[in-house]
Design an enzyme around this catalytic site. Structure first.
Site, PDB file in Angstrom:
ATOM      1  N   MET A 113     116.436  41.549 -34.965  1.00  0.00           N
ATOM      2  CA  MET A 113     115.520  42.349 -34.190  1.00  0.00           C
ATOM      3  C   MET A 113     114.966  43.439 -35.098  1.00  0.00           C
ATOM      4  O   MET A 113     115.553  44.490 -35.240  1.00  0.00           O
ATOM      5  CB  MET A 113     116.246  42.945 -32.981  1.00  0.00           C
ATOM      6  N   PRO A 114     113.819  43.206 -35.729  1.00  0.00           N
ATOM      7  CA  PRO A 114     113.227  44.213 -36.595  1.00  0.00           C
ATOM      8  C   PRO A 114     112.693  45.403 -35.793  1.00  0.00           C
ATOM      9  O   PRO A 114     112.178  45.249 -34.678  1.00  0.00           O
ATOM     10  CB  PRO A 114     112.075  43.483 -37.272  1.00  0.00           C
ATOM     11  N   TYR A 115     112.816  46.559 -36.405  1.00  0.00           N
ATOM     12  CA  TYR A 115     112.258  47.798 -35.863  1.00  0.00           C
ATOM     13  C   TYR A 115     111.479  48.444 -36.991  1.00  0.00           C
ATOM     14  O   TYR A 115     112.036  48.723 -38.054  1.00  0.00           O
ATOM     15  CB  TYR A 115     113.382  48.717 -35.373  1.00  0.00           C
ATOM     16  N   TYR A 169     109.940  45.160 -32.850  1.00  0.00           N
ATOM     17  CA  TYR A 169     109.507  46.422 -32.261  1.00  0.00           C
ATOM     18  C   TYR A 169     108.764  47.240 -33.310  1.00  0.00           C
ATOM     19  O   TYR A 169     109.244  47.405 -34.428  1.00  0.00           O
ATOM     20  CB  TYR A 169     110.713  47.222 -31.758  1.00  0.00           C
TER      21      TYR A 169
END
Length: 68
Positions: A1-3, A41
């Site tokens: 889950m990249p931010y 995100y």
């Protein structure tokens, strides 16, 4: 889950420009790292010029300095 957190100075970045940044960063993460766009995100923070510094000066002071 990249931010991904993008910080820009508050100088009239449009809604359309922000949408383009979000879409572009999401696409880049998918292309380079095979990340799922559904779990990527992107947050854009707009920072007041007085709260951003460069070379020991606020941005307004840095821009106002004499240039050689």
């Amino acid at each position: 889950m990249p931010y991904v957190n993008i910080k820009v100075t508050r100088e009239g970045v449009t809604r359309e420009q922000k949408a383009e940044l979000i879409a572009g960063v999401t696409a880049l993460l998918q292309q380079v790292l095979q990340k799922d766009p559904a779990t990527t995100y992107v947050v854009i923070d707009e920072v007041e010029l007085d709260n951003w510094g460069v070379a020991g000066l606020s941005v307004p002071a840095w821009r106002a300095r004499p240039r050689s």
